[in-house]
Design a protein around this motif. Structure first.
Motif, PDB file in Angstrom:
ATOM      1  N   ALA A  92       0.830  -1.210   0.000  1.00  0.00           N
ATOM      2  CA  ALA A  92       0.000   0.000   0.000  1.00  0.00           C
ATOM      3  C   ALA A  92       0.860   1.254   0.000  1.00  0.00           C
ATOM      4  N   ALA A  93       1.965   1.234   0.735  1.00  0.00           N
ATOM      5  CA  ALA A  93       2.856   2.401   0.771  1.00  0.00           C
ATOM      6  C   ALA A  93       3.498   2.638  -0.589  1.00  0.00           C
ATOM      7  N   VAL A  94       3.916   1.554  -1.248  1.00  0.00           N
ATOM      8  CA  VAL A  94       4.512   1.679  -2.582  1.00  0.00           C
ATOM      9  C   VAL A  94       3.466   2.182  -3.568  1.00  0.00           C
ATOM     10  N   ALA A  95       2.266   1.618  -3.517  1.00  0.00           N
ATOM     11  CA  ALA A  95       1.192   2.044  -4.413  1.00  0.00           C
ATOM     12  C   ALA A  95       0.848   3.515  -4.195  1.00  0.00           C
ATOM     13  N   ALA A  96       0.833   3.958  -2.944  1.00  0.00           N
ATOM     14  CA  ALA A  96       0.554   5.369  -2.648  1.00  0.00           C
ATOM     15  C   ALA A  96       1.651   6.273  -3.198  1.00  0.00           C
ATOM     16  N   ALA A  97       2.908   5.838  -3.082  1.00  0.00           N
ATOM     17  CA  ALA A  97       4.020   6.634  -3.626  1.00  0.00           C
ATOM     18  C   ALA A  97       3.903   6.740  -5.137  1.00  0.00           C
ATOM     19  N   VAL A  98       3.509   5.659  -5.792  1.00  0.00           N
ATOM     20  CA  VAL A  98       3.322   5.668  -7.244  1.00  0.00           C
ATOM     21  C   VAL A  98       2.168   6.592  -7.615  1.00  0.00           C
ATOM     22  N   ALA A  99       1.067   6.504  -6.869  1.00  0.00           N
ATOM     23  CA  ALA A  99      -0.094   7.351  -7.151  1.00  0.00           C
ATOM     24  C   ALA A  99       0.237   8.836  -6.995  1.00  0.00           C
ATOM     25  N   LYS A 100       1.037   9.170  -5.990  1.00  0.00           N
ATOM     26  CA  LYS A 100       1.387  10.575  -5.738  1.00  0.00           C
ATOM     27  C   LYS A 100       2.384  11.125  -6.745  1.00  0.00           C
ATOM     28  N   THR A 101       3.257  10.265  -7.265  1.00  0.00           N
ATOM     29  CA  THR A 101       4.365  10.751  -8.100  1.00  0.00           C
ATOM     30  C   THR A 101       4.268  10.354  -9.570  1.00  0.00           C
ATOM     31  N   GLY A 102       3.481   9.332  -9.860  1.00  0.00           N
ATOM     32  CA  GLY A 102       3.455   8.799 -11.223  1.00  0.00           C
ATOM     33  C   GLY A 102       4.712   8.016 -11.552  1.00  0.00           C
ATOM     34  N   GLY A 103       5.445   7.641 -10.521  1.00  0.00           N
ATOM     35  CA  GLY A 103       6.719   6.951 -10.711  1.00  0.00           C
ATOM     36  C   GLY A 103       6.595   5.501 -11.127  1.00  0.00           C
ATOM     37  N   LYS A 104       7.706   4.964 -11.573  1.00  0.00           N
ATOM     38  CA  LYS A 104       7.837   3.550 -11.931  1.00  0.00           C
ATOM     39  C   LYS A 104       8.545   2.841 -10.782  1.00  0.00           C
ATOM     40  N   VAL A 105       8.122   1.618 -10.471  1.00  0.00           N
ATOM     41  CA  VAL A 105       8.667   0.883  -9.326  1.00  0.00           C
ATOM     42  C   VAL A 105       9.845   0.017  -9.747  1.00  0.00           C
ATOM     43  N   LEU A 106      10.939   0.148  -8.996  1.00  0.00           N
ATOM     44  CA  LEU A 106      12.115  -0.688  -9.177  1.00  0.00           C
ATOM     45  C   LEU A 106      12.396  -1.392  -7.850  1.00  0.00           C
TER      46      LEU A 106
END
Length: 140
Positions: A92-106
């Motif tokens: 959930a924390a990773v998903a929230a960071a992606v939602a806030k930034t539009g970032g790609k997960v590595l």
């Protein structure tokens, strides 16, 4: 702006070391860089990255929760989410960071002698978000 969200797949995976290395390389190539850390220990990680890379104070930030994340302005931003895939709520924390930034997960995981692809895929699956690849890291 490019945003990369680093997520650990195990304890002591070396996310901060990977972040520092990537940001240093991009900085050497003339890109403006910034770093944001989310979660427990985030302030210490941001201070370390800021000092190690001689970043302006505004280019290294930290927050307790991903919902409070404000993406710094730079060509490349690395967001490090504290914790690892075995911890409850990390997805959930990773998903929230992606939602806030539009970032790609590595995802970053620690090298082990008997590491198998199936184990990597299972750990990535626990994050519950699409990823752009994975870093297998060895931390001394």
């Amino acid at each position: 702006m490019t945003v990369l969200v680093l997520a650990g797949l195990g304890p002591a995976a070396g996310k901060t070391a990977v972040a520092c290395g990537l940001l240093a390389r991009w900085k050497e190539h003339g890109r403006s860089v910034a770093y944001a850390a989310v979660g427990v220990g985030a302030a210490e990680q941001a201070a370390f990255i800021g000092a190690a890379l001689h970043l302006p104070e505004t280019a290294a930030s930290s927050v307790d929760q991903a919902d409070a994340l404000a993406t710094p302005s730079a060509d490349v931003v690395v967001v490090e989410v504290a914790g690892d895939a075995a911890e409850p709520g990390i997805g959930a924390a990773v998903a929230a960071a992606v939602a806030k930034t539009g970032g790609k997960v590595l995802p970053v995981l620690r090298y082990e002698q008997h590491l198998e692809a199936s184990g990597v895929l299972a750990a990535v699956g626990k994050l519950g978000v699409p990823v752009v690849g994975a870093v297998v890291n060895d931390v001394p």
